[in-house]
Design a protein around this motif. Structure first.
Motif, mmCIF file in Angstrom:
data_model
loop_
_atom_site.group_PDB
_atom_site.id
_atom_site.type_symbol
_atom_site.label_atom_id
_atom_site.label_comp_id
_atom_site.label_asym_id
_atom_site.label_seq_id
_atom_site.Cartn_x
_atom_site.Cartn_y
_atom_site.Cartn_z
ATOM 1 N N ASP A 35 37.386 51.144 39.805
ATOM 2 C CA ASP A 35 37.580 52.569 40.062
ATOM 3 C C ASP A 35 38.666 52.821 41.100
ATOM 4 O O ASP A 35 39.009 53.976 41.382
ATOM 5 C CB ASP A 35 36.268 53.272 40.400
ATOM 6 C CG ASP A 35 35.717 52.948 41.781
ATOM 7 O OD1 ASP A 35 36.496 52.726 42.720
ATOM 8 O OD2 ASP A 35 34.479 52.943 41.914
ATOM 9 N N ASP A 70 37.537 46.650 42.723
ATOM 10 C CA ASP A 70 36.681 47.641 42.050
ATOM 11 C C ASP A 70 37.576 48.406 41.088
ATOM 12 O O ASP A 70 38.573 49.020 41.502
ATOM 13 C CB ASP A 70 36.083 48.570 43.109
ATOM 14 C CG ASP A 70 35.141 49.615 42.523
ATOM 15 O OD1 ASP A 70 35.368 50.063 41.381
ATOM 16 O OD2 ASP A 70 34.201 50.009 43.232
ATOM 17 N N ASP A 73 39.675 49.892 45.842
ATOM 18 C CA ASP A 73 38.501 50.726 45.550
ATOM 19 C C ASP A 73 38.860 52.184 45.839
ATOM 20 O O ASP A 73 39.671 52.464 46.717
ATOM 21 C CB ASP A 73 37.361 50.292 46.490
ATOM 22 C CG ASP A 73 35.974 50.662 45.974
ATOM 23 O OD1 ASP A 73 35.828 51.691 45.279
ATOM 24 O OD2 ASP A 73 35.033 49.924 46.291
ATOM 25 N N ALA A 74 38.222 53.106 45.118
ATOM 26 C CA ALA A 74 38.315 54.504 45.524
ATOM 27 C C ALA A 74 37.487 54.762 46.775
ATOM 28 O O ALA A 74 37.764 55.694 47.527
ATOM 29 C CB ALA A 74 37.821 55.408 44.393
ATOM 30 N N HIS A 75 36.500 53.894 46.997
ATOM 31 C CA HIS A 75 35.475 54.170 48.008
ATOM 32 C C HIS A 75 35.502 53.117 49.105
ATOM 33 O O HIS A 75 35.754 51.939 48.831
ATOM 34 C CB HIS A 75 34.103 54.202 47.332
ATOM 35 C CG HIS A 75 34.124 55.022 46.063
ATOM 36 N ND1 HIS A 75 34.121 54.451 44.812
ATOM 37 C CD2 HIS A 75 34.216 56.360 45.878
ATOM 38 C CE1 HIS A 75 34.195 55.406 43.888
ATOM 39 N NE2 HIS A 75 34.264 56.580 44.503
HETATM 40 MN MN LIG Z 1 34.130 52.200 44.073
#
Ligand SMILES: [Mn+2]
Length: 405
Positions: free
Chosen positions: A310, A308, A217-219
């Motif tokens: 992203d 994810d 995930d980026a987050h």
């Molecule tokens: Mn994300």
């Protein structure tokens, strides 16, 4: 000075809806007097998730049903589109009778600010892509074909429109069916909050803290305040750790970057022992070193892979709900998925946050997600065939036609 952290225990006390004009409470019939954390639901709240009466269906032996007319073909231009062109299973009895290895299941919860992910599963079934069915195909790194696995399309899991948490209960229920049948669920589509239903189902099946989680995930998804809800796309992993469903050190994160990585969030991640691999670490140590560290942190564990889209750089995957530059390359993402599937027992996986409305006309992000799913399956097949090196490469793929003497 340390800022006090909001915990799951204190979260609900924190949620109050200001009513400066003080309207009569009955004008807001979803509110519960005296308890701002509760929401009233209508009597037909479960209509979307009530199971159909199958008693009048024609009798048939349990097992997989192949809906296709043709022995081969071009998805999705012939027959009926299914995930990877796989045959269908409708009930747990079907999964058991066919000894299904991997049950692909569509996910439809979509509560991102940029909506569209709820259509990802059906988009993947009808991907405009030149792949033949039945599903298979050879991983052109390991040389392993996953057609030795029994796979199926188990249909979509219903979601209640804009009722994120309520929908998680149905995801938990269907995931539990798949897990109890001895199959590995691989979720396709929807937004990331759904992973909470995967975690609860895995905790029920294997016991809390009995599995590790590889989170791409980026987050970080470990902050609580957002959306006015306890469990949402940004909080699910934090809630899972604080409630003791997973151990902090078993949450291995890859691809972190971008907005929202604040000091308090990072402090919480460190205090709870998360193995958080920021892209900055990749810049300094290099991808190969980081990947080896990730695998060592997961060594010997059952792994749930939560992907994810992203986490991948938008130049490869812009069809997502929340894009952030400077992510994994398509090549790194496929290497990671292949390596962990060979290195660990995969007990569940999901590929989320694909937003087909944000994709290009060639469905580049959808095609990459398709290839990641196929890479996962061939990695699982490679492990079953006895391949143990997560970096295994078929010699014929690297000798340019000139065998080493
Ligand atoms: Mn994300």
């Amino acid at each position: 000075m340390k800022t006090p952290l909001i915990t799951v225990e204190t979260l609900f006390e924190d949620l109050t809806m200001p009513s400066p004009t003080d309207p009569p409470l009955e004008w807001f019939p979803w509110r519960v007097a005296g308890d701002p954390s509760l929401m009233r639901l209508t009597a037909d709240k479960d209509a979307m998730t009530t199971r159909r009466d199958r008693s009048r269906d024609p009798a048939r032996e349990p097992g997989l049903v192949n809906p296709q007319r043709y022995a081969g073909g071009l998805m999705p231009l012939s027959g009926f589109p299914t995930l990877l062109g796989a045959p269908l299973a409708f009930t747990p009895a079907d999964l058991r009778a066919a000894a299904v290895d991997v049950a692909l299941v569509g996910l439809t919860v979509d509560d991102n600010p940029v909506v569209g992910a709820r259509f990802a599963a059906n988009t993947m079934r009808a991907l405009r892509d030149w792949m033949g069915y039945p599903a298979g195909g050879t991983d052109n790194v390991t040389g392993v074909d996953f057609s030795s696995l029994v796979i199926c399309d188990y249909g979509n899991i219903a979601s209640l429109a804009n009722q994120g948490e309520r929908s998680l209960e149905e995801i938990h229920a269907v995931l539990s069916e798949i897990l109890d049948a001895g199959s590995v669920p691989v979720g396709v589509g929807g937004c990331h909050v759904q992973s909470y239903g995967f975690i609860t189902a895995l905790a029920r099946k294997h016991g809390p803290k009995q599995f590790a989680l590889l989170h791409v995930d980026a987050h970080n998804d470990t902050y609580l305040h957002d959306y006015g809800r306890a469990v949402h796309n940004g909080s699910l992993f934090r809630v899972a750790v604080e409630l003791g469903l997973i151990e902090g050190r078993d949450l291995v994160q890859v691809g972190l970057r971008g907005q929202g990585q604040d000091a308090a969030g990072i402090r919480w991640m460190r205090e709870h022992g998360l193995r958080s691999h920021f892209q900055a670490e990749v810049h300094v140590r290099g991808w190969d070193e980081v990947l080896r560290t990730v695998l060592s942190e997961l060594k010997g564990r059952r792994v749930y892979l939560s992907f994810d889209m992203d986490g991948i750089d938008p130049s490869y995957a812009r069809g997502v709900g929340t894009q952030d530059p400077d992510g994994l390359t398509a090549s790194q993402a496929m290497q990671l998925v292949r390596a962990v599937a060979i290195h660990n027992e995969i007990v569940a996986a999901d590929f989320m946050e694909y937003n087909p409305f944000m994709d290009d006309a060639h469905q580049t992000t959808g095609v990459l997600m398709d290839r990641l799913i196929r890479t996962l399956l061939s990695g699982i097949a490679a492990r079953k065939q006895g391949i143990t090196d997560p970096f295994f490469v078929d010699p014929q793929r690297i000798d340019h036609g000139v065998p080493a003497s």
